[in-house]
Design a protein around this motif. Structure first.
Motif, PDB file in Angstrom:
ATOM      1  N   GLN A 493       0.826  -1.208   0.000  1.00 29.47           N
ATOM      2  CA  GLN A 493       0.000   0.000   0.000  1.00 29.47           C
ATOM      3  C   GLN A 493       0.859   1.256   0.000  1.00 29.47           C
ATOM      4  O   GLN A 493       0.584   2.225  -0.733  1.00 29.47           O
ATOM      5  CB  GLN A 493      -0.914   0.013   1.229  1.00 29.47           C
ATOM      6  CG  GLN A 493      -2.034  -1.003   1.210  1.00 29.47           C
ATOM      7  CD  GLN A 493      -2.882  -0.924   2.467  1.00 29.47           C
ATOM      8  OE1 GLN A 493      -2.499  -0.292   3.462  1.00 29.47           O
ATOM      9  NE2 GLN A 493      -4.040  -1.559   2.443  1.00 29.47           N
ATOM     10  N   MET A 496       2.403   1.973  -3.383  1.00 31.11           N
ATOM     11  CA  MET A 496       1.419   2.550  -4.297  1.00 31.11           C
ATOM     12  C   MET A 496       1.195   4.032  -3.988  1.00 31.11           C
ATOM     13  O   MET A 496       1.043   4.855  -4.901  1.00 31.11           O
ATOM     14  CB  MET A 496       0.088   1.791  -4.202  1.00 31.11           C
ATOM     15  CG  MET A 496       0.151   0.340  -4.667  1.00 31.11           C
ATOM     16  SD  MET A 496       0.599   0.122  -6.424  1.00 31.11           S
ATOM     17  CE  MET A 496       2.309  -0.416  -6.263  1.00 31.11           C
ATOM     18  N   ALA A 499       4.052   5.872  -5.454  1.00 27.99           N
ATOM     19  CA  ALA A 499       3.919   5.987  -6.907  1.00 27.99           C
ATOM     20  C   ALA A 499       2.971   7.113  -7.282  1.00 27.99           C
ATOM     21  O   ALA A 499       3.224   7.878  -8.230  1.00 27.99           O
ATOM     22  CB  ALA A 499       3.424   4.659  -7.487  1.00 27.99           C
ATOM     23  N   ILE A 700       3.934   1.455 -11.110  1.00 31.15           N
ATOM     24  CA  ILE A 700       3.154   0.421 -10.409  1.00 31.15           C
ATOM     25  C   ILE A 700       3.237  -0.919 -11.141  1.00 31.15           C
ATOM     26  O   ILE A 700       3.220  -1.980 -10.497  1.00 31.15           O
ATOM     27  CB  ILE A 700       1.688   0.857 -10.206  1.00 31.15           C
ATOM     28  CG1 ILE A 700       0.948   1.002 -11.532  1.00 31.15           C
ATOM     29  CG2 ILE A 700       1.612   2.151  -9.409  1.00 31.15           C
ATOM     30  CD1 ILE A 700      -0.550   1.225 -11.367  1.00 31.15           C
ATOM     31  N   CYS A 703       6.658  -2.395 -10.167  1.00 32.29           N
ATOM     32  CA  CYS A 703       6.661  -2.867  -8.775  1.00 32.29           C
ATOM     33  C   CYS A 703       5.833  -4.143  -8.629  1.00 32.29           C
ATOM     34  O   CYS A 703       6.251  -5.086  -7.946  1.00 32.29           O
ATOM     35  CB  CYS A 703       6.122  -1.774  -7.856  1.00 32.29           C
ATOM     36  SG  CYS A 703       7.210  -0.343  -7.686  1.00 32.29           S
ATOM     37  N   MET A 704       4.671  -4.185  -9.256  1.00 35.08           N
ATOM     38  CA  MET A 704       3.832  -5.382  -9.171  1.00 35.08           C
ATOM     39  C   MET A 704       4.512  -6.583  -9.825  1.00 35.08           C
ATOM     40  O   MET A 704       4.505  -7.698  -9.289  1.00 35.08           O
ATOM     41  CB  MET A 704       2.477  -5.114  -9.818  1.00 35.08           C
ATOM     42  CG  MET A 704       1.610  -6.353 -10.026  1.00 35.08           C
ATOM     43  SD  MET A 704       1.162  -7.205  -8.489  1.00 35.08           S
ATOM     44  CE  MET A 704      -0.361  -6.336  -8.097  1.00 35.08           C
ATOM     45  N   PRO A 718      -5.207  -1.483  -4.053  1.00 42.83           N
ATOM     46  CA  PRO A 718      -4.640  -0.184  -4.465  1.00 42.83           C
ATOM     47  C   PRO A 718      -4.007  -0.215  -5.849  1.00 42.83           C
ATOM     48  O   PRO A 718      -4.088   0.775  -6.584  1.00 42.83           O
ATOM     49  CB  PRO A 718      -3.590   0.102  -3.375  1.00 42.83           C
ATOM     50  CG  PRO A 718      -4.060  -0.666  -2.193  1.00 42.83           C
ATOM     51  CD  PRO A 718      -4.684  -1.910  -2.738  1.00 42.83           C
ATOM     52  N   PHE A 719      -3.388  -1.332  -6.219  1.00 43.25           N
ATOM     53  CA  PHE A 719      -2.770  -1.424  -7.546  1.00 43.25           C
ATOM     54  C   PHE A 719      -3.818  -1.270  -8.642  1.00 43.25           C
ATOM     55  O   PHE A 719      -3.650  -0.488  -9.586  1.00 43.25           O
ATOM     56  CB  PHE A 719      -2.049  -2.766  -7.691  1.00 43.25           C
ATOM     57  CG  PHE A 719      -1.649  -3.090  -9.106  1.00 43.25           C
ATOM     58  CD1 PHE A 719      -0.521  -2.508  -9.661  1.00 43.25           C
ATOM     59  CD2 PHE A 719      -2.409  -3.952  -9.889  1.00 43.25           C
ATOM     60  CE1 PHE A 719      -0.155  -2.792 -10.978  1.00 43.25           C
ATOM     61  CE2 PHE A 719      -2.058  -4.242 -11.197  1.00 43.25           C
ATOM     62  CZ  PHE A 719      -0.920  -3.650 -11.741  1.00 43.25           C
ATOM     63  N   LEU A 722      -5.322   2.325  -8.851  1.00 47.45           N
ATOM     64  CA  LEU A 722      -4.443   3.254  -9.557  1.00 47.45           C
ATOM     65  C   LEU A 722      -4.328   2.897 -11.034  1.00 47.45           C
ATOM     66  O   LEU A 722      -4.212   3.783 -11.889  1.00 47.45           O
ATOM     67  CB  LEU A 722      -3.056   3.257  -8.916  1.00 47.45           C
ATOM     68  CG  LEU A 722      -2.927   3.926  -7.547  1.00 47.45           C
ATOM     69  CD1 LEU A 722      -1.485   3.872  -7.064  1.00 47.45           C
ATOM     70  CD2 LEU A 722      -3.405   5.366  -7.596  1.00 47.45           C
TER      71      LEU A 722
END
Length: 743
Positions: A493, A496, A499, A700, A703-704, A718-719, A722
């Motif tokens: 979280q 995110m 980001a 994002i 990162c994911m 949250p991903f 966004l």
């Protein structure tokens, strides 16, 4: 034309019938028979009449609220929308189904979808707000009997409420810095006065419902007392919350707990609550039949007659109301998405996100708009295809799993229904294309500020526990986990939020103040460090690298400066335990809480969690080899551990999970989707107006992708929230106002 009208009538009747029988199935026929058999006929009739009067008052409140928004529909249309909404409220996700079914029914009366949805939510807010005040009074009356048990959930509830209030307060304080917002707030009292009839109708309706409860309890030889009335206000408030199917389950559980305080047996409390639910269901069904009959009569009689439009006191732009609903839902979601709520049940405890209801509403609005306008705007076509491909993949894998090992409730709810909720978060973000670009910026700022506020709160609590006194575990846990349930999810979280902060720093039409963005990044970094999440720190490193490499030339120097002070701050965090130990030895003037200070250092090795993670990855790989093309079906890994009597675990790797349960087909689908998203990010970064959104999207995604190699982050809300917001903003062709959706 006539056949189309008959089709609509049949569809509404089908939905009403399916909803009714589904609700009967949920309650259980045995419970229905035993409960009705124990209620006297006179008491049941009187309680039913009171519930009928309650329903009639709620109907008048619904029409009154619509009128306060500037629209007064014909009585038949209002009755149809109300009764269909009441039926949908029984099983179609509570207020979500209620608001959207009302919107669909009122569309024929030329009432905008946004007005219908907003009016329904506002109507429920009025009712829940009044019941909340009454329940507070009831709790105060019973305080000497119930108190607040800090050992069995009281601390958690207080901590959760305090966190939500604090985050809202910080966002509200920032909104007050805008002159336009201050002007709107000055007009708020005058605007709220328009809803006083709805307030009076709500009071009368709730009084009828309270009397219905009392009549049924009196029939069970339960004496009526002020304590019983106080407990029932708590029951009515919890039943009004949009976390169940029309109150089923929550109403019975809260009745058993609250009424037990005043000496009412659990069996009597539950029987009374079930009877209220059943009588309400009968009234709803009767109203639905009446509404459908009136609708059919009106439509068949006027098949060739022009349709009268709803009376509008003041013409209201359709897109304006859609933008208000979308903006309000996204603003609330940007705050509430950080809060996982633990809900007690009779035998266990389940968790839900506070923003899930809003996400499902966003998804429903998008589907409703697509049906009404034959278009999925504002979502770009490739995003619709991507979400559709993943949805079909998961549905297909559920079928494969059913054929291989039978049904699996965990897979159905967490992977199946969980994906429906996730698409709702994407829809919420994408609906921002209905609003001006500066509103998108404000929503991102709310998301960033909420994350930074939670991070700062966690750090303050940690310092208090370190230097002053120990705090209860439900208020502060070490390593930090915020309100996410575990430390890795909390760190995700925070990344995110970082980001979103970076994206806002590059926005053209709106720039977050430098001092505010710097402070947000610092507290987020510190919170991630003290969460002890190595994945979180790895994602922050990726974020910094992407920011430095892909920032535009005129902003690259600032990006390197930001990276420099973040690295310097992290070095200080690493040295802090040694600094504190040296200061304590040198000054000998303060004592550190050892149970907290032990967590100030980041352990790089965690043998237990590492071995567990690699075990799931290896087992997942072996599972994939059994059925490499189509996989073993959704939930296969969990099902295998259940059948072997082993501890519940999931595969801690998104690619391996996809291979094991969806096969090469699933990995191929997700790879193509990822490539499409990355392509969109680079295209957006090539345009000055959308560079910020493209950069945020790329961060994002990076990162994911990286963290998903060794973590199960695929369903992190949250991903996806966004993702929808960044894509909607990145593909917009206009520079200022939102694209239109004609109604």
């Amino acid at each position: 034309m006539l056949s189309r009208k008959l089709f609509r009538i049949g569809l509404i009747a089908l939905v009403s019938g399916v909803s009714f029988f589904a609700a009967i199935y949920v309650v259980g026929t045995d419970t229905i028979v035993s409960t009705l058999g124990n209620i006297g006929g006179r008491a049941a009739l009187l309680a039913g009449l009171l519930i009928l009067l309650n329903t009639a008052l709620v109907f008048f409140r619904f029409r009154s609220v619509l009128g306060s928004f500037g629209y007064t529909p014909p009585w038949r249309d209002a009755l149809l929308a109300f009764t269909v909404g009441q039926v949908s409220n029984q099983v179609l996700l509570n207020i979500v189904g209620q608001s959207l079914s009302r919107a669909a029914a009122l569309k024929a009366a030329q009432i905008p979808v946004g007005v219908s949805v907003l009016a329904t939510y506002w109507e429920r807010v009025i009712a829940a707000g009044l019941l909340f005040l009454f329940s507070l009074g009831g709790a105060f009356f019973l305080f000497l009997r119930i108190g607040i048990d800090l050992e069995s959930g009281g601390t958690y509830l207080l901590s959760l409420l305090a966190g939500i209030v604090l985050v809202f307060a910080v966002n509200f304080a920032l909104l007050l810095t805008r002159p336009a917002v201050r002007g709107q707030i000055r007009q708020l009292p005058r605007q709220l006065l328009r809803f006083w009839p709805a307030l009076l109708l709500t009071l009368a309706a709730q009084a009828c419902m309270l009397l219905a409860y009392l009549v049924l309890l009196a029939d069970y030889s339960q004496p009526v007392s002020p304590g019983v009335v106080a407990a029932l206000t708590i029951v009515m408030f919890t039943a009004s919350l949009p976390i169940s199917f029309s109150g089923w389950g929550i109403r019975e559980l809260s009745a058993a707990q609250a009424l037990a305080v005043v000496g009412v047996s659990s069996s009597t409390a539950v029987a009374g609550a079930v009877a209220i639910g059943l009588l309400s269901l009968l009234v709803t069904l009767a109203g639905g039949i009446l509404g459908a009959w009136l609708f059919a009569q009106a439509r068949l009689a006027s098949a060739t007659t022009a349709r009268p439009a709803a009376e509008a006191e003041t013409p209201i732009n359709h897109d304006h109301w859609l933008g208000i609903v979308a903006g309000g839902a996204v603003f609330l979601s940007a705050i509430l998405v950080y809060f996982q709520i633990r809900l007690p049940t009779a035998n266990a405890e389940v968790t839900a996100n506070a923003a899930d209801i809003l996400a499902l509403t966003g998804l429903g609005m998008l589907l409703l708009l697509a049906w009404l306008h034959r278009s999925f705007r504002p979502l770009p076509a490739f995003l619709i295809w991507a979400l559709g491909a993943i949805s079909l993949l998961l549905l297909f894998s559920l079928g494969v799993g059913y054929l291989r090992f039978g049904s699996n409730d965990w897979a159905l709810m967490n992977r199946g229904f969980g994906w429906v909720v996730i698409t709702g978060y994407v829809a919420l973000g994408a609906l921002m294309a209905l609003t001006p670009r500066n509103i998108i910026n404000a929503m991102l700022q709310a998301f960033t500020l909420s994350g930074a506020t939670i991070a700062a709160l966690q750090l303050v609590l940690m310092l208090y526990a370190l230097f002053i006194d120990t705090l209860p575990a439900d208020m502060l846990s070490m390593p930090l986990r915020g309100y996410a349930g575990n430390s890795n999810a909390f760190a995700f979280q925070m990344v995110m939020a970082a980001a979103a902060t970076i994206a806002l720093r590059h926005a053209v039409s709106f720039r977050m103040p430098q001092y505010l963005s710097n402070a947000a990044l610092l507290v987020i970094l510190a919170a991630i460090h003290y969460s002890h999440s190595r994945a979180g720190m790895g994602m922050m490193a990726i974020l910094i690298i992407v920011m430095m490499v892909f920032s535009p030339p005129e902003r690259r120097r600032q990006a390197f400066v930001t990276a420099g002070y973040l690295c310097g701050a992290y070095l200080l965090l690493l040295l802090l335990p040694s600094i504190l130990a040296y200061a304590q030895t040198l000054l000998n003037s303060f004592d550190l809480n050892r149970s907290v200070s032990a967590y100030l250092s980041l352990p790089l090795r965690r043998d237990s969690s590492d071995s567990e993670r690699w075990l799931t990855i290896v087992q997942g790989w072996d599972l994939w080899l059994q059925h490499p093309v189509l996989g073993n079906g959704l939930g296969a890994y969990v099902q295998g551990r259940i059948e072997a009597g082993q501890q519940f675990l999931v595969i801690h790797s998104v690619p391996v999970w996809l291979l094991a349960e969806t096969g090469l087909l699933g990995l191929l689908v997700l790879t193509v989707v990822l490539i499409l998203f990355v392509k969109t990010a680079f295209e957006a970064m090539g345009r000055p107006q959308t560079l910020a959104w493209g950069l945020g999207l790329l961060i994002i995604l990076a990162c994911m992708t990286a963290s998903g190699l060794v973590h199960d982050f695929f369903f992190q809300r949250p991903f996806w929230f966004l993702l929808g917001l960044f894509i909607a903003a990145a593909v917009r062709q206009d520079d200022g106002e939102a694209g239109a959706i004609k109604s």
